[in-house]
Design a protein around this motif. Structure first.
Motif, PDB file in Angstrom:
ATOM      1  N   SER A 158       0.813  -1.219   0.000  1.00  0.00           N
ATOM      2  CA  SER A 158       0.000   0.000   0.000  1.00  0.00           C
ATOM      3  C   SER A 158       0.845   1.268   0.000  1.00  0.00           C
ATOM      4  O   SER A 158       0.308   2.365  -0.113  1.00  0.00           O
ATOM      5  CB  SER A 158      -0.990  -0.016   1.164  1.00  0.00           C
ATOM      6  OG  SER A 158      -0.315  -0.134   2.359  1.00  0.00           O
ATOM      7  N   ARG A 159       2.168   1.126   0.082  1.00  0.00           N
ATOM      8  CA  ARG A 159       3.014   2.334  -0.012  1.00  0.00           C
ATOM      9  C   ARG A 159       3.332   2.693  -1.474  1.00  0.00           C
ATOM     10  O   ARG A 159       3.913   3.735  -1.743  1.00  0.00           O
ATOM     11  CB  ARG A 159       4.304   2.133   0.782  1.00  0.00           C
ATOM     12  CG  ARG A 159       4.062   2.223   2.298  1.00  0.00           C
ATOM     13  CD  ARG A 159       5.366   2.407   3.047  1.00  0.00           C
ATOM     14  NE  ARG A 159       6.266   1.292   2.869  1.00  0.00           N
ATOM     15  CZ  ARG A 159       6.270   0.181   3.610  1.00  0.00           C
ATOM     16  NH1 ARG A 159       5.418   0.065   4.608  1.00  0.00           N
ATOM     17  NH2 ARG A 159       7.113  -0.793   3.376  1.00  0.00           N
ATOM     18  N   VAL A 160       2.969   1.816  -2.400  1.00  0.00           N
ATOM     19  CA  VAL A 160       3.187   2.100  -3.828  1.00  0.00           C
ATOM     20  C   VAL A 160       2.007   2.933  -4.322  1.00  0.00           C
ATOM     21  O   VAL A 160       0.847   2.641  -4.004  1.00  0.00           O
ATOM     22  CB  VAL A 160       3.292   0.771  -4.622  1.00  0.00           C
ATOM     23  CG1 VAL A 160       3.395   1.026  -6.114  1.00  0.00           C
ATOM     24  CG2 VAL A 160       4.480  -0.048  -4.119  1.00  0.00           C
ATOM     25  N   SER A 161       2.305   3.953  -5.101  1.00  0.00           N
ATOM     26  CA  SER A 161       1.242   4.828  -5.595  1.00  0.00           C
ATOM     27  C   SER A 161       0.300   4.058  -6.531  1.00  0.00           C
ATOM     28  O   SER A 161       0.749   3.209  -7.311  1.00  0.00           O
ATOM     29  CB  SER A 161       1.904   5.996  -6.329  1.00  0.00           C
ATOM     30  OG  SER A 161       0.984   6.614  -7.165  1.00  0.00           O
ATOM     31  N   PRO A 174      -4.281  -0.632  -9.338  1.00  0.00           N
ATOM     32  CA  PRO A 174      -4.506   0.587  -8.547  1.00  0.00           C
ATOM     33  C   PRO A 174      -4.964   0.398  -7.090  1.00  0.00           C
ATOM     34  O   PRO A 174      -4.907   1.349  -6.314  1.00  0.00           O
ATOM     35  CB  PRO A 174      -5.634   1.277  -9.330  1.00  0.00           C
ATOM     36  CG  PRO A 174      -6.425   0.147  -9.925  1.00  0.00           C
ATOM     37  CD  PRO A 174      -5.477  -1.019 -10.106  1.00  0.00           C
ATOM     38  N   HIS A 175      -5.459  -0.794  -6.723  1.00  0.00           N
ATOM     39  CA  HIS A 175      -6.203  -0.902  -5.453  1.00  0.00           C
ATOM     40  C   HIS A 175      -5.267  -1.308  -4.314  1.00  0.00           C
ATOM     41  O   HIS A 175      -5.045  -2.484  -4.067  1.00  0.00           O
ATOM     42  CB  HIS A 175      -7.330  -1.920  -5.600  1.00  0.00           C
ATOM     43  CG  HIS A 175      -8.186  -1.666  -6.793  1.00  0.00           C
ATOM     44  ND1 HIS A 175      -8.927  -0.518  -6.947  1.00  0.00           N
ATOM     45  CD2 HIS A 175      -8.396  -2.399  -7.913  1.00  0.00           C
ATOM     46  CE1 HIS A 175      -9.564  -0.557  -8.100  1.00  0.00           C
ATOM     47  NE2 HIS A 175      -9.256  -1.685  -8.712  1.00  0.00           N
ATOM     48  N   MET A 218      -8.740   4.060 -11.681  1.00  0.00           N
ATOM     49  CA  MET A 218      -8.225   5.326 -12.221  1.00  0.00           C
ATOM     50  C   MET A 218      -7.267   5.108 -13.393  1.00  0.00           C
ATOM     51  O   MET A 218      -6.960   6.052 -14.118  1.00  0.00           O
ATOM     52  CB  MET A 218      -7.485   6.072 -11.116  1.00  0.00           C
ATOM     53  CG  MET A 218      -6.330   5.243 -10.575  1.00  0.00           C
ATOM     54  SD  MET A 218      -5.476   5.977  -9.185  1.00  0.00           S
ATOM     55  CE  MET A 218      -4.571   7.255 -10.000  1.00  0.00           C
ATOM     56  N   ASN A 219      -6.763   3.893 -13.575  1.00  0.00           N
ATOM     57  CA  ASN A 219      -5.770   3.651 -14.631  1.00  0.00           C
ATOM     58  C   ASN A 219      -6.385   3.241 -15.964  1.00  0.00           C
ATOM     59  O   ASN A 219      -5.653   2.994 -16.935  1.00  0.00           O
ATOM     60  CB  ASN A 219      -4.784   2.564 -14.167  1.00  0.00           C
ATOM     61  CG  ASN A 219      -3.895   3.073 -13.044  1.00  0.00           C
ATOM     62  OD1 ASN A 219      -3.581   4.264 -12.999  1.00  0.00           O
ATOM     63  ND2 ASN A 219      -3.509   2.197 -12.141  1.00  0.00           N
ATOM     64  N   TYR A 220      -7.711   3.173 -16.018  1.00  0.00           N
ATOM     65  CA  TYR A 220      -8.345   2.600 -17.212  1.00  0.00           C
ATOM     66  C   TYR A 220      -8.051   3.412 -18.489  1.00  0.00           C
ATOM     67  O   TYR A 220      -7.695   2.835 -19.524  1.00  0.00           O
ATOM     68  CB  TYR A 220      -9.863   2.472 -17.009  1.00  0.00           C
ATOM     69  CG  TYR A 220     -10.516   1.718 -18.144  1.00  0.00           C
ATOM     70  CD1 TYR A 220     -10.323   0.342 -18.289  1.00  0.00           C
ATOM     71  CD2 TYR A 220     -11.301   2.374 -19.086  1.00  0.00           C
ATOM     72  CE1 TYR A 220     -10.899  -0.357 -19.340  1.00  0.00           C
ATOM     73  CE2 TYR A 220     -11.885   1.672 -20.139  1.00  0.00           C
ATOM     74  CZ  TYR A 220     -11.671   0.311 -20.263  1.00  0.00           C
ATOM     75  OH  TYR A 220     -12.240  -0.376 -21.310  1.00  0.00           O
ATOM     76  N   ASP A 221      -8.146   4.726 -18.414  1.00  0.00           N
ATOM     77  CA  ASP A 221      -7.966   5.531 -19.644  1.00  0.00           C
ATOM     78  C   ASP A 221      -6.548   5.361 -20.198  1.00  0.00           C
ATOM     79  O   ASP A 221      -6.352   5.221 -21.407  1.00  0.00           O
ATOM     80  CB  ASP A 221      -8.238   7.016 -19.371  1.00  0.00           C
ATOM     81  CG  ASP A 221      -9.713   7.253 -19.067  1.00  0.00           C
ATOM     82  OD1 ASP A 221     -10.510   6.310 -19.262  1.00  0.00           O
ATOM     83  OD2 ASP A 221     -10.045   8.366 -18.606  1.00  0.00           O
TER      84      ASP A 221
END
Ligand code: FAD
Length: 453
Positions: free
Chosen positions: A353-356, A363-364, A424-427
């Motif tokens: 969880s420290r990875v952006s 993303p999760h 959030m990474n879909y686009d």
């Protein structure tokens, strides 16, 4: 779909590995995947022996206009690694692995299962974050994210991928890493099999074990709510390196129960102190938590998830294991139709969880993965088991985070759920898909629609 006999003959000449067609006596076994609910009949199953064979597969699929399914360990719950009337690229004969102990890296072929991978890396006292069931394939799990017992210390599986060799839709073999094809490298780490066929992964390894603190404690079902509340509270302050998961299950004695499984891959004395509250709570009806080989931890729950049984799953990410979720889950588990079924709460924590969320395509990186897993053996019970999963999933909807793990998306989930999986990474994934697979050859997956450019 009929394949032209000449096309198949040409394919046989360019493909060194086995090709299995419906006439082959091995066909029935070869088309079977982990989830016995899946019953698909591919036109050809290719078992490549190297990247050149994979290139031949992709070219054959393109020229014969065949859908392509890619199979690592065959564990995908939606059965995405097998298709009707298409080509299956089955990596069952590509299980090579080479460890560089000085560099602490592993180069691994995509047919390996986690048991096989762990055995080789542990020969050097090394490991990386892998799945919690030994039979699961390294390939599909890695490409979708990969949570596991080591994630709190080492990050998710994707966080330990250093590079991959990939056959693209146009038949080119490329390398993706932090210095080559960097957009592809980003997308592969969470974007699944959307971008090409991985023929080799390179992983970062770390010193682990051979002994760690691990195991399981089990509490009686009448105390399940208390146990889950204790678990949720305990995890709020537990050190990063500890990964503990809670599970509602039925024990071998036929009684429902609530278990807490944990792993601490560090100093044994320190680990024993850290898990002491888990062992003291209760008392449990069973306690097998303590020093054990890392390889034993990796096999701890294998027996609970056997292959070739009927499965229907739904998953969800939670911000927390809240009291509302606990009430809904325990009440639902009281009505579970099959003793093989379970409800799992697995945290995404520590180094994971420290990875952006935009550092890789996965993303999760907070909260809990909740899996509602129905397993049963009698097909006459299909409706009851599917209905139980759906009802349980519906009951927790008011309390969920609006996200789902791509690797546990079911066969019957729509495009909105697929988008939720990539979040959030879909686009950005759509733009990379348009660059590497504009005609969507690799569509038998949690599919990312190529951006219209
Ligand atoms: C019993 C069980 C336990 C699990 N435990 C965990 C766990 O602890 N942690 C976790 O994170 N997940 C877990 N999962 C989910 C798991 O990550 C997915 O099922 C994953 O798809 C399994 O990988 P596989 O190679 O076996 O799958 P497959 O079904 O072989 O492949 C799934 C998909 O991955 C892609 N793919 C596979 N190989 C390649 C390749 N070489 N190149 C490109 N694309 C490829 C394809 O799109 C394919 O359809 C578990 C699943 C099961 C059934």
């Amino acid at each position: 779909m009929t394949i032209h006999a000449d096309a198949l003959k040409d394919f046989r000449q360019t493909h060194r590995g086995d090709l299995i067609t419906p006439q082959d006596p091995r066909y029935e076994e070869a088309r079977r995947v982990w989830n016995a609910m899946i019953d698909r009949r591919p036109a050809v199953i290719a078992r490549p022996r190297g990247a050149a064979d994979v290139i031949a597969c992709v070219r054959f699929a393109q020229t014969s206009n065949l859908p392509v399914a890619i199979r690592g360990g065959g564990h995908n719950i939606a059965g995405r690694s097998v298709c009707d009337e298409g080509l299956v690229i089955d990596f069952g004969d590509m299980k090579g692995i080479r460890i560089d102990p000085a560099a602490k890296t592993a180069r691994a072929e995509p047919g390996l299962r986690w048991t096989e991978f762990d055995r080789e890396t542990q020969a050097f006292g090394l490991a990386t974050t892998g799945g919690t069931i030994g039979d699961t394939g390294i390939a599909g799990l890695t490409l979708g994210g990969g949570f596991g017992w080591l994630e709190g210390k080492l990050g998710m599986t994707v966080d330990n991928v250093l590079g991959a060799d990939v056959v693209l839709a146009d038949g080119r073999l490329v390398h993706a890493s932090s210095t080559e094809n960097t957009d592809l490298f980003w997308a592969l780490r969470g974007g699944g099999g959307n971008f090409g066929v991985v023929t080799s992964f390179e992983y970062r390894l770390h010193e682990v074990g051979p002994m760690i603190i691990g195991g399981l404690v089990v509490h009686p079902f009448p105390r399940a709510k208390e146990t889950l509340k204790f678990f949720a509270e305990f995890m709020r302050t537990a050190p990063d390196e500890l990964v503990a998961a809670a599970v509602l299950m039925t024990g071998p004695d036929g009684h429902k129960a609530c278990g807490i499984a944990a792993a601490y891959p560090g100093d044994l004395a320190q680990g024993a102190r850290i898990v002491a509250p888990i062992k003291q709570f209760g008392p449990p009806v069973m306690d097998v938590m303590g020093p054990m080989p890392y390889l034993a931890q990796q096999a701890l729950i294998d027996a609970a998830m056997p292959p070739n049984v009927l499965n229907y799953w739904k998953a969800e990410f939670l911000r927390d294991v809240s009291d509302d979720v606990i009430d809904a889950a325990v009440d639902a588990f009281g009505r579970v139709p099959s003793p093989m079924s379970s409800i799992l709460f697995f945290p995404i924590r520590g180094a994971a969880s420290r990875v952006s969320p935009d550092a890789t395509a996965f993303p999760h990186r907070r909260g809990y993965h909740m899996g509602i897993y129905s397993l049963w053996t009698d097909r006459r019970q299909n409706d009851a088991n599917v209905a139980w999963v759906r009802q349980t999933w519906t009951a927790i909807q008011p309390f969920v985070a609006g996200a789902v793990y791509v690797n546990e998306l079911g066969d019957d989930e729509g495009v909105d759920r697929v988008r939720m999986a990539y979040g959030m990474n879909y686009d950005r994934l759509q733009r990379i898909k348009a660059k590497y697979d504009p005609r969507n050859l690799f569509c038998l997956n949690a599919n990312i629609a190529p951006a219209v450019v």
